[in-house]
Scaffold this motif. Structure first.
Motif, short mmCIF file in Angstrom:
data_model
loop_
_atom_site.label_atom_id
_atom_site.label_comp_id
_atom_site.label_asym_id
_atom_site.label_seq_id
_atom_site.Cartn_x
_atom_site.Cartn_y
_atom_site.Cartn_z
N MET A 1 0.85 -1.19 0.00
CA MET A 1 0.00 0.00 0.00
C MET A 1 0.89 1.24 0.00
O MET A 1 1.80 1.37 0.80
N THR A 2 0.61 2.15 -0.88
CA THR A 2 1.40 3.37 -1.01
C THR A 2 1.12 4.32 0.14
O THR A 2 -0.02 4.49 0.56
N LYS A 3 2.20 4.95 0.62
CA LYS A 3 2.07 6.00 1.63
C LYS A 3 2.71 7.26 1.06
O LYS A 3 3.87 7.25 0.65
N VAL A 4 1.93 8.33 1.03
CA VAL A 4 2.43 9.62 0.55
C VAL A 4 2.66 10.52 1.76
O VAL A 4 1.76 10.72 2.58
N THR A 5 3.88 11.05 1.85
CA THR A 5 4.23 11.95 2.95
C THR A 5 4.60 13.31 2.38
O THR A 5 5.49 13.40 1.51
N LEU A 6 3.94 14.33 2.85
CA LEU A 6 4.33 15.70 2.53
C LEU A 6 5.40 16.08 3.55
O LEU A 6 5.12 16.16 4.75
N TYR A 7 6.62 16.23 3.09
CA TYR A 7 7.75 16.61 3.95
C TYR A 7 8.23 17.94 3.42
O TYR A 7 8.73 18.03 2.29
N ILE A 8 8.02 19.00 4.21
CA ILE A 8 8.23 20.34 3.66
C ILE A 8 8.52 21.33 4.78
O ILE A 8 8.15 21.10 5.93
N ALA A 9 9.16 22.42 4.43
CA ALA A 9 9.39 23.52 5.36
C ALA A 9 8.51 24.70 4.97
O ALA A 9 8.23 24.90 3.79
N ALA A 10 8.05 25.41 5.97
CA ALA A 10 7.21 26.59 5.73
C ALA A 10 7.56 27.67 6.73
O ALA A 10 8.03 27.39 7.83
N SER A 11 7.31 28.90 6.34
CA SER A 11 7.49 30.02 7.26
C SER A 11 6.38 29.96 8.32
O SER A 11 5.38 29.25 8.16
N LEU A 12 6.55 30.72 9.37
CA LEU A 12 5.55 30.74 10.43
C LEU A 12 4.18 31.17 9.91
O LEU A 12 3.14 30.69 10.37
N ASP A 13 4.17 32.02 8.87
CA ASP A 13 2.90 32.46 8.31
C ASP A 13 2.43 31.59 7.13
O ASP A 13 1.53 31.96 6.39
N GLY A 14 3.04 30.40 6.97
CA GLY A 14 2.49 29.40 6.06
C GLY A 14 2.91 29.45 4.62
O GLY A 14 2.23 28.94 3.74
N TYR A 15 4.08 30.04 4.34
CA TYR A 15 4.56 30.10 2.95
C TYR A 15 5.73 29.14 2.75
O TYR A 15 6.58 28.99 3.62
N ILE A 16 5.78 28.50 1.57
CA ILE A 16 6.85 27.57 1.25
C ILE A 16 7.91 28.20 0.35
O ILE A 16 8.97 27.62 0.15
N ALA A 17 7.61 29.36 -0.18
CA ALA A 17 8.56 30.09 -1.03
C ALA A 17 8.11 31.54 -1.12
O ALA A 17 6.96 31.87 -0.83
N ARG A 18 9.04 32.40 -1.52
CA ARG A 18 8.69 33.79 -1.78
C ARG A 18 7.80 33.85 -3.03
O ARG A 18 7.69 32.86 -3.77
N SER A 19 7.21 34.99 -3.30
CA SER A 19 6.34 35.14 -4.47
C SER A 19 7.05 34.80 -5.78
O SER A 19 6.44 34.29 -6.71
N ASP A 20 8.36 35.06 -5.84
CA ASP A 20 9.13 34.76 -7.05
C ASP A 20 9.65 33.33 -7.07
O ASP A 20 10.44 32.96 -7.93
N GLY A 21 9.23 32.52 -6.07
CA GLY A 21 9.67 31.14 -5.98
C GLY A 21 10.95 30.95 -5.18
O GLY A 21 11.40 29.82 -4.98
N GLY A 22 11.52 32.05 -4.71
CA GLY A 22 12.78 31.99 -3.98
C GLY A 22 12.67 31.24 -2.66
O GLY A 22 11.70 31.41 -1.92
#
Length: 177
Positions: A1-22
């Motif tokens: 059975m497949t298990k998908v894990t979202l492993y990610i970092a985010a800022s305290l206000d919930g962003y994973i990148a700047r608006s330009d993708g930085g």
């Protein structure tokens, strides 16, 4: 059975990148003696799924950031790559995940970005969430869970606070009764 894990970092206000993708701000907490569990996590996965913009960010690094793992890049664009471990996918996420599972790949890392995360959320395909919260407020950018996101009830597995201020939480999706 497949298990998908979202492993990610985010800022305290919930962003994973700047608006330009930085994502330069993610390196603020880099230290030589702490990888925040990344190595152990990476060794536990069989394959990677990521969106095309996240893939393009990976290409900008000095070395391919996902060595030794098959990477499935979700895109509607006609992208090309000479790496044998990169596969471009245009199928809907449920079909693509079934195809990945049919290859015997069970532990899948959902890298990002926001649009692909939302597609997986829409179909309740994320089994676990490992979110590293970086103690920084970006004030805008690419949202971790861009609206509209479906409601999803989670249960906490573990949380760990690091001396750098990073807080890592690990959740499991609650099964609907």
């Amino acid at each position: 059975m497949t298990k998908v894990t979202l492993y990610i970092a985010a800022s305290l206000d919930g962003y994973i990148a700047r608006s330009d993708g930085g994502i330069d701000w993610l390196s603020l907490l880099d230290t030589e003696d702490e990888d925040y569990g990344y190595t152990d996590f990476y060794e536990s996965i069989d394959a990677i799924v990521l969106g095309s913009k996240t893939y393009e960010v990976g290409l900008s690094f000095d070395e391919w950031p996902y060595p030794g793992k098959k990477s499935f890049v979700f895109t509607q664009r006609h992208l090309q790559c000479d790496r044998e471990d990169v596969v471009f996918v245009s199928d809907p996420v449920k079909q693509a995940l079934a195809d990945i599972e049919a290859q015997g790949l069970e532990n899948i890392w959902l890298v990002g970005g926001g649009e692909l995360i939302n597609s997986f959320l829409q179909h309740s395909l994320i089994d676990e969430y490992i979110i590293s919260t970086i103690p920084m407020i970006l004030g805008g950018g690419i949202s971790l869970f861009p609206p509209p996101s479906p409601e999803e009830e989670l249960e906490l597995i573990t949380s760990k606070q690091y001396p750098t201020g990073l807080l890592q939480t690990h959740y499991r999706r609650k099964e609907k009764i």
